[in-house]
Design an enzyme around this catalytic site. Structure first.
Site, PDB file in Angstrom:
ATOM      1  N   ARG A  30       0.826  -1.218   0.000  1.00  0.00           N
ATOM      2  CA  ARG A  30       0.000   0.000   0.000  1.00  0.00           C
ATOM      3  C   ARG A  30       0.856   1.262   0.000  1.00  0.00           C
ATOM      4  O   ARG A  30       0.359   2.347  -0.356  1.00  0.00           O
ATOM      5  CB  ARG A  30      -1.000  -0.034   1.153  1.00  0.00           C
ATOM      6  N   GLU A  74       3.267  -6.148  12.980  1.00  0.00           N
ATOM      7  CA  GLU A  74       2.198  -6.277  13.975  1.00  0.00           C
ATOM      8  C   GLU A  74       1.568  -7.667  13.833  1.00  0.00           C
ATOM      9  O   GLU A  74       1.126  -8.258  14.795  1.00  0.00           O
ATOM     10  CB  GLU A  74       1.153  -5.178  13.750  1.00  0.00           C
TER      11      GLU A  74
END
Ligand code: AMP
Length: 170
Positions: free
Chosen positions: A58, A95
């Site tokens: 992204r 994460e």
């Protein structure tokens, strides 16, 4: 114009416990996406970057739009095995999971000033890997710009010495 309504929270994606920030509504709005890129460009105009480094995947979307807005060349930092020539590679923890990023060894050189761009900074591991990649070429990372910063996580501590700019903070 508030850009918050263009970000959707998706609980437990891609793993239980992760609140995923879905930016596809923002990208689908010509007005909101343009405003997001403008907001990312504004604080870095005076840093005199020479290149934008966009982080797969992204970061490619925001990074290439920002590169065009700033009149700069775009360099992709890719997942392992995607670039055809000799690369530098840096591993990082996410994460959710772990991975690595690669750039061509000749992507930058001494004297280049690199603006690192991604959509979201969470733990900062991805951005820190990108910072190390830039350092390995002899170029200078001048800032990290993300659209969204998750401030409950210590991302800024991971990219020590690098100015961090974000448009939306959660
Ligand atoms: P980190 O290395 O932990 O800062 O993670 C940043 C990278 O993972 C970015 O490339 C994001 O696209 C993605 N990411 C991490 N956490 C999220 C989240 N909560 N929502 C959307 N994308 C995320």
């Amino acid at each position: 114009m508030s850009l918050h309504p263009f970000v959707r929270d998706v609980p437990d994606f891609p793993k239980p416990g992760i609140l995923f920030k879905d930016i596809t509504p923002l990208l689908a709005s010509a007005v909101a996406f343009k405003e997001a890129v403008e907001a990312m460009a504004e604080p870095v105009l005076n840093l005199q970057p020479t290149h934008v480094l966009g982080l797969e995947s992204r970061g490619f979307i925001f990074g290439s739009a920002l590169a065009q807005r700033l009149g700069l060349g775009f360099v992709p930092a890719r997942k392992p095995g995607k670039l055809p020539l000799a690369t530098h590679s840096e591993a990082y923890g996410l994460e959710y999971g772990s991975d690595a990023l690669e750039i061509h060894q000749d992507a930058f050189g001494p004297g280049d000033r690199v603006l690192i761009v991604d959509d979201v900074m969470a733990t900062g591991g991805t951005a820190a890997a990108a910072q190390r990649l830039v350092q390995r070429t002899g170029a200078q990372a001048v800032a990290l710009t993300v659209f969204i910063e998750l401030t409950s996580l210590p991302g800024r501590e991971k990219v020590e010495g690098l100015p961090v700019f974000s448009v939306l903070r959660y």
